[in-house]
Each structure stands twice: as structure tokens, then as C-alpha cells.
Write an enzyme that holds these catalytic residues in place. Structure first.
Site, mmCIF file in Angstrom:
data_model
loop_
_atom_site.group_PDB
_atom_site.id
_atom_site.type_symbol
_atom_site.label_atom_id
_atom_site.label_comp_id
_atom_site.label_asym_id
_atom_site.label_seq_id
_atom_site.Cartn_x
_atom_site.Cartn_y
_atom_site.Cartn_z
ATOM 1 N N GLU A 489 0.809 -1.224 0.000
ATOM 2 C CA GLU A 489 0.000 0.000 0.000
ATOM 3 C C GLU A 489 0.841 1.272 0.000
ATOM 4 O O GLU A 489 0.538 2.211 -0.722
ATOM 5 C CB GLU A 489 -0.894 0.046 1.255
ATOM 6 C CG GLU A 489 -2.140 -0.778 1.178
ATOM 7 C CD GLU A 489 -2.944 -0.671 2.466
ATOM 8 O OE1 GLU A 489 -4.163 -0.469 2.385
ATOM 9 O OE2 GLU A 489 -2.376 -0.805 3.567
ATOM 10 N N HIS A 505 4.717 -24.899 -2.380
ATOM 11 C CA HIS A 505 3.815 -25.295 -3.468
ATOM 12 C C HIS A 505 3.810 -24.281 -4.604
ATOM 13 O O HIS A 505 2.837 -24.198 -5.341
ATOM 14 C CB HIS A 505 2.396 -25.501 -2.930
ATOM 15 C CG HIS A 505 2.329 -26.599 -1.907
ATOM 16 N ND1 HIS A 505 2.564 -27.913 -2.206
ATOM 17 C CD2 HIS A 505 2.073 -26.564 -0.576
ATOM 18 C CE1 HIS A 505 2.452 -28.648 -1.111
ATOM 19 N NE2 HIS A 505 2.162 -27.838 -0.111
HETATM 20 C C1 G6P Z 1 -9.573 0.765 1.677
HETATM 21 C C2 G6P Z 1 -8.368 1.173 2.493
HETATM 22 C C3 G6P Z 1 -7.873 -0.022 3.335
HETATM 23 C C4 G6P Z 1 -9.005 -0.551 4.183
HETATM 24 C C5 G6P Z 1 -10.219 -0.947 3.321
HETATM 25 C C6 G6P Z 1 -11.427 -1.279 4.157
HETATM 26 O O1 G6P Z 1 -9.203 -0.110 0.671
HETATM 27 O O2 G6P Z 1 -7.328 1.619 1.651
HETATM 28 O O3 G6P Z 1 -6.810 0.400 4.185
HETATM 29 O O4 G6P Z 1 -8.562 -1.666 4.911
HETATM 30 O O5 G6P Z 1 -10.587 0.153 2.502
HETATM 31 O O6 G6P Z 1 -11.836 -0.124 4.832
HETATM 32 P P1 G6P Z 1 -12.849 -0.141 6.037
HETATM 33 O O7 G6P Z 1 -13.096 1.295 6.350
HETATM 34 O O8 G6P Z 1 -14.081 -0.855 5.584
HETATM 35 O O9 G6P Z 1 -12.176 -0.878 7.168
#
Ligand code: G6P
Length: 609
Positions: A489, A505
């Protein structure tokens, strides 16, 4: 979490308070309000939403000119972010107003005490209970009433109180939630952090826990809450605004990684009842029977929340003995999922707004599942649409890469699994062992954080490598996935997370000399097997970075770099082992010159499918 600003001086209080709130908006931003005194009367305005909504609401009404007032921006903990739950809160006679940061743990006991005496409540907040309690004790002496009320309170607070009957006075007090008094020329600006003060003055007084101050136009007086006078030193603030918001950290992500001990304490606060041998989760009380009878649990979420769900799979099967599966929210939704009687769906989301998770939740509900949410943002859509839920209470997460929300999500899953286990079969003694271990976690994380410099050196040494592996087994397999995701990220390095045994694997073909392989190799049921996997990588000249248990001498013989974590019971290990991986990703990204808090192509809250 929430933010407070208060002002006594010669300037227009309204403008100054709104400006101050904007400086604090990064701390909490779901509702806001202010209180002014003019001509012996309180003027109160509140609004759900950002500070700009409050500002527009004020533009539409006649706001009295005033030189004294206080304001609040809220990050909801009790009750959704509505106008009614926004601060300031008033006592029953409408003559005393309060703004408050923190959590009054025994608010329901106090509320019962007050209700029995005929007092009424308009909001769902713990703060209103304190306002009414101060009103109950008030006899033309605000300081005394505040002191008497605070003696009855358990929990944390940073607060400011005003009374229409003492129009030149603001009383502020602190326990566990910061408050700073800015001392200007003929004026005082009080705030929960210096960001709201520095443009007015750099001279400040920091209140300590259990201290209070009485502020009037010409002076301020500091005492303990028990009324013993305290002499305070005036200090000079030397930071820029940006630095203050970041609390001295270079990035929000780093700040949030370092906030984890406190965030976990906040998340557990009031939820572990050692004496009664139970876990208290008020938000799911109504459904506790159905939850205990769950025959199948489906956990859903995206990204980091999905990884927290994978840890949950181990926890709910091992501790609560419930067959559990974890589904990507985006897949679950389109898979024509089978929901039988006794199926519980658990949606995990930091923001509570992720479109895929929301769609999965709606699908599950349509098919008749009982739904629970594990959400950070109070009053968010997922929090509102689930049948019941447990909030994280870890404070706003601003860095796009999720860190403290991940550990918070795991803590909540542990609490939920333990509360089910206790009602099914778990003895009080075993539960208490978990409580002891959980209570040690914040300090153990503090120990892990001390290795940040060492982790930075290792990150810098390998940051130019474009492919990394993260490997773990059992409870630490999802941590390996999370370590890889963090690195991807924010540093744009390609990383793959795997269960360590799966490496042979296929992915083992990737290993070439110098390729970093991060192993989570803590003591536990699969330790020996994991050491075997490390040898497989070493034989191919990969570089071994190990997260190992303190005191493990053997690991130094097989790993190139070792980060250690203190011992804890196996189900709690992810809370510690993920921390070095968060730091590793952070330092690798900084060393590559990446924008850590706003990585390319990503958003904090993905509200499109
Ligand atoms: C985005 C962010 C992630 C996060 C995901 C879920 O993709 O970049 O860091 O884990 O959303 O977000 P939430 O707010 O549902 O935990």
C-alpha cells in the site's frame, strides 16, 4: 478523540471558537457545537456533520456578541452523531453547559441515580449525565458543583463547564484527556490540544490529571479536583501547527502506530469485568442469546478489515467453538450465499462506509441473517444498518494504511469470542487468564515500539528490493497477509503474504539471492515447523527477517535480522506481531520517498463498488 476550545477575553468568542474547532477537526468531525454567554443567558448551537455545517447554522441565526464561550467537535462514543448528541450538553434547568472529551464509565449508574430523582435526559451521551449531575449539585457555586460531581465519576475526561449564573467564569478539569490553557494578553484560550492555541499565544500551562482551573477575564486559578491549590509553570510551545496536529510525528501513520497502546486501552475500557468474570459488550446485549446460539459465523470485510476477519476465524473457532468462514465482501455479495437458520454475519469496517462491505451486509440481511458490526466510526452507515454492534473506540484513523483499527478490530473479536465462550463453557479462571494477558498487551506493544530505530535500519537496507515474502502460520498467517498489504500500500513494493507451508507449493520458485522473506516465528504450537520453512528460504540465499519471541536465542542462528515481541498467549499474538510489520512498511516507504499518509491510487474510505 474529540476536541475542545474555550475562550475568555476581549475578542469575539464565536469567530475564535469556530477557528479553533477547525484546527481540531482532524481529531473528530461527526458533529460540533458551541456555547456563548451574553447578558446572563446561555446561547447554545449544535449541528451534526462537519464544522462548516455548524458555521452555516450560526450564519442563519442571531448570535449574540460574546467574549466568553466554549466549543466542541465530536468523535462519537455514546450514541450516533446527531445534533441531539452533540456537545455542549445542558443540565435540566438549562443554566449549566458542558463540553467533554473522554468516557464516563459509570454513566449508567449515575443516570439511574438521577432518573430516580426525576431528572430527564434528551441524548444518549455519557456527557449529558455529567451535565445533569453538576446541575444536581449546583448551589450558586460552579467550582464546588463540578468538584462534587467529579468525585462521583469513574472514567476519563477533559472538560469545560459554564453557568449562566456565573457569566464571567469557565471551569475546566482533566483526567486522562489532555487540556492546555493558553495564556495571552488579556485573554485565555483553553484547548484539548495546542493546535487551537498557537495562533493566539505560545505561552501555555499544561493541566495534569486530576487538576482543574477556574478561568475569569483577569486571572486563572489552578487546584486539584479536591481543591488543593497547585502552582503551574507557564511553558513555551515551539511547534508548528502541522507538527502539533501530528503530535511530533512525521506522519499520521506513524502517530497511529504509536497510538496503539492507548487505542487498545480505550477499546477495552469498561468491557472487562474481572470481579464478575465476564465481558461487558453493551452494544450487543439485546441479541446476546441469539449470538451464543450461533451455528455458523460468516465474517466479511475488505482489505485490512478482511485480514482482521481471518484472525477472527481462528478466534471464534478456537475460543467460541463456532464454525466460521471469512468472505471478501465483494465476493460474498455476488456468490448467491447460503444463509441458514442460526447464521450470524459479522461486518468489519474501520470507516463503516465501505461500499462492498455494506452491500454484503445488505445481502446477508435480505437472506435473513442476524448481523453484527465491528466498526470504528460511530453512526456510520454499517453501524446503523447492522442489528447490533461493537465500536472500536480507537479514535479517528487518518493515515490511509489502517494500523490501529486493525489491532482494535482484533481486540473486539477477542472480546466477543470470550463473551460467547464464557456463556458456553469457559471457566472464570480461564477468562481471567485472558483478561490478565489482554491487560498486559498495551505495555507489551510499547516495548515492541521501542525497536522502531532497528526496524528502520533493516527497512532501509532492503527497501530497494522489489519483491518480498511474508510468511506465518496459524494465528500469525493473517498477520503475514497484513504485513504484505501494508508494504504494498505505502511503499509500492510487490509483496506476497502466505501461510508458511504453502511456500513450497509454488512461491518458493520466486526466491533468489537477497530476496527479503519476513517470517513471523514466535514461540507457539507451530514454531518448529516454521523454523523448517526458514531453512528452505536460507538454502536459496533469501534474506530472513524474523519476528520472534523475546529470549529466543536459536532464531539468531537462522535469521539475518530479528525483531522481538514479548510472550503472550497464542490467540493474542497477532496484536504484538503485526506492530513490527507496520513499522517495517512505514520505514521502507519513507526510505523510498513515498507519500505515506496519502499513497497513490488509494482512498481511506472506498465508497464505490
Ligand atoms: C480501503 C483502504 C484499506 C481498508 C479498506 C477497508 O481499501 O485503503 O486500508 O482496509 O478500505 O476499509 P474499512 O473502512 O471498511 O475498514
Amino acid at each position: 478523540m474529540c476536541g475542545i476550545v474555550a475562550y475568555v477575553g476581549k475578542k469575539d468568542a464565536r469567530a475564535l471558537l469556530i477557528e479553533g474547532l477547525k484546527r481540531l477537526e482532524y481529531r473528530g468531525y461527526d458533529s460540533a457545537g458551541l456555547c456563548l454567554i451574553d447578558d446572563g443567558k446561555l446561547f447554545v448551537a449544535r449541528a451534526a456533520g462537519r464544522i462548516s455545517v455548524l458555521e452555516s447554522a450560526l450564519d442563519e441565526q442571531k448570535v449574540p456578541p460574546s467574549h466568553i464561550g466554549m466549543a466542541h467537535t465530536r468523535w462519537a462514543t455514546h450514541g450516533p452523531p446527531t445534533e441531539c448528541n452533540a456537545h455542549p450538553h445542558l443540565d435540566n434547568k438549562g443554566r449549566i453547559a458542558i463540553v467533554h472529551n473522554g468516557i464516563i464509565e459509570n454513566y449508567s449508574t449515575i443516570k439511574t441515580f438521577l432518573s430516580e430523582r426525576g431528572y430527564i435526559f434528551h441524548s444518549e451521551t455519557d456527557t449529558e449525565v455529567l451535565a445533569v449531575l453538576i446541575g444536581h449539585f449546583y448551589e450558586n457555586n460552579l467550582v464546588k458543583a463540578v468538584q462534587t460531581a467529579l468525585r462521583e465519576v469513574r472514567g476519563t475526561y477533559g472538560l469545560a463547564v459554564m453557568s449562566a449564573e456565573e457569566p464571567e467564569t469557565i471551569v475546566v478539569a482533566r483526567r486522562g484527556s489532555p487540556l492546555i490553557i493558553g495564556v495571552g494578553d488579556d485573554e485565555y484560550v483553553v484547548a484539548s490540544d495546542a493546535a487551537a492555541i498557537v495562533e493566539h499565544t505560545t505561552q501555555v500551562v499544561y493541566l495534569n490529571d486530576s487538576e482543574m482551573a477556574v478561568i475569569t477575564p483577569d486571572q486563572f486559578r489552578t487546584t486539584t479536583i479536591d481543591d488543593t491549590p497547585v502552582t503551574k509553570k507557564v511553558s513555551e510551545v515551539e511547534f508548528s501547527l502541522q507538527q502539533i496536529e501530528l503530535g511530533g510525528y512525521d506522519h499520521f501513520m506513524l502517530k497511529e502506530i504509536f497510538e496503539q497502546p492507548q487505542a487498545i486501552e480505550d477499546c477495552m475500557r469498561g468491557r472487562l469485568d474481572r470481579q464478575e468474570g465476564r465481558v461487558v459488550l453493551g452494544g450487543i446485549n439485546q441479541y446476546s442469546r441469539d449470538i451464543v446460539r450461533t451455528r455458523r459465523l460468516i465474517i466479511t470485510g475488505c482489505g485490512t478489515a478482511w485480514h482482521a476477519g481471518l484472525v477472527g476465524e481462528f478466534l471464534f473457532e478456537e475460543l467460541a467453538k463456532i464454525p466460521t468462514e471469512v468472505e471478501y465482501a465483494s465476493e460474498f455479495r455476488y456468490r448467491n450465499p447460503i444463509i441458514e437458520d442460526g447464521t450470524l454475519v459479522l461486518a468489519i469496517s474501520q470507516s463503516g462506509e465501505t461500499a462492498d462491505t455494506l452491500a454484503a451486509l445488505r445481502e446477508a440481511k435480505d437472506r435473513g441473517a442476524l448481523s453484527l458490526g465491528i466498526v470504528n466510526v460511530v453512526g456510520s452507515t454499517i453501524a446503523r444498518e447492522t442489528d447490533a454492534g461493537i465500536y472500536l473506540h480507537v479514535g479517528p484513523e487518518i493515515g490511509v494504511a489502517s494500523t490501529k483499527a486493525f489491532t482494535g478490530q482484533i481486540v473486539v473479536e477477542i472480546l466477543l469470542a470470550l463473551s460467547i465462550a464464557r456463556r458456553k463453557y469457559m471457566s472464570q479462571t480461564v477468562l481471567q487468564e485472558f483478561i490478565d494477558a489482554l491487560e498486559r498487551i498495551p505495555d507489551q506493544i510499547r516495548q515492541v515500539l521501542q525497536q522502531s530505530d532497528l526496524i528502520r535500519q533493516v527497512a532501509q537496507e532492503h527497501a530497494r528490493r522489489d519483491n518480498w515474502l511474508f510468511l506465518g502460520r496459524g494465528f500469525n498467517f493473517p498477520v503475514a497477509l497484513e504485513g504484505a498489504l501494508k508494504l504494498k500500500e505505502i511503499s509500492y513494493i510487490h509483496a506476497e503474504g502466505l501461510p508458511a507451508a504453502e511456500m513450497k507449493h509454488g512461491p518458493i520458485a520466486l526466491i533468489n539471492p537477497g530476496m527479503p522473506a519476513v517470517f513471523i516465528a514466535t514461540r507457539g504450537s507451530q514454531y518448529e515447523k516454521l523454523i523448517g520453512n526458514i531453512h528452505e528460504v536460507r538454502a536459496r540465499h533469501g534474506k530472513i527477517i524474523a519476528v520472534a519471541s523475546e529470549g529466543d536465542e536459536h532464531i539468531h542462528k537462522v535469521a539475518d535480522h530479528v525483531f522481538t515481541v514479548p510472550d503472550t498467549i497464542e490467540p493474542l499474538q497477532p496484536l504484538l506481531t503485526v506492530v513490527p510489520l507496520q513499522l517495517l512498511a512505514y520505514h521502507a516507504a519513507v526510505s523510498r520517498g513515498c507519500n505515506v499518509d496519502k499513497p497513490r491510487n488509494l482512498a481511506k474510505s472506498v465508497t464505490v463498488e
